[in-house]
Design a protein around this motif. Structure first.
Motif: not given
Length: 113
Positions: A21-44
């Motif tokens: 499966k693809a990496e799991q990317i979860t946006p946590l904070v998104t503004t015009p000037q900032l993006r914070i995300e959690r990325i979960v990788s499994h042997a990617h």
């Protein structure tokens, strides 16, 4: 509005099932000037011969697991373990060489101009 959560919650622990499966990317904070995300990788890893070359800076932290981060021009990938972080300036080419096969690798990524 107050938002709260847990970076390590809701992560599939069945690593064998996640390998295809693809990496799991979860946006946590998104503004015009900032993006914070959690990325979960499994042997990617990044696709062969692919390099990220972004218009923005990226600060990444390995929350858990391990990864090999290759910075263009460096002789070898950087081995990142839990707690390690890297600031990648805009237009510094980089790629993920590998992430842990036996456990999820959880990243916290902060993107900004």
């Amino acid at each position: 509005m107050i938002a709260a959560g847990n970076l390590t919650a809701d992560i599939a622990r069945d690593v064998q099932a996640q390998h295809t499966k693809a990496e799991q990317i979860t946006p946590l904070v998104t503004t015009p000037q900032l993006r914070i995300e959690r990325i979960v990788s499994h042997a990617h890893a990044s696709p062969a011969d692919f390099w990220y070359d972004q218009d923005w800076a990226e600060w990444v932290l390995v929350v858990s697991g391990e990864a090999g981060l290759r910075i263009d021009g460096e002789p070898a990938p950087r081995r990142l373990r839990s707690g390690d972080h890297v600031l990648i300036p805009p237009h510094v080419r980089h790629r993920v060489e590998w992430t842990a096969a036996g456990e999820p690798t959880i990243w916290l990524a902060v993107h900004y101009p």
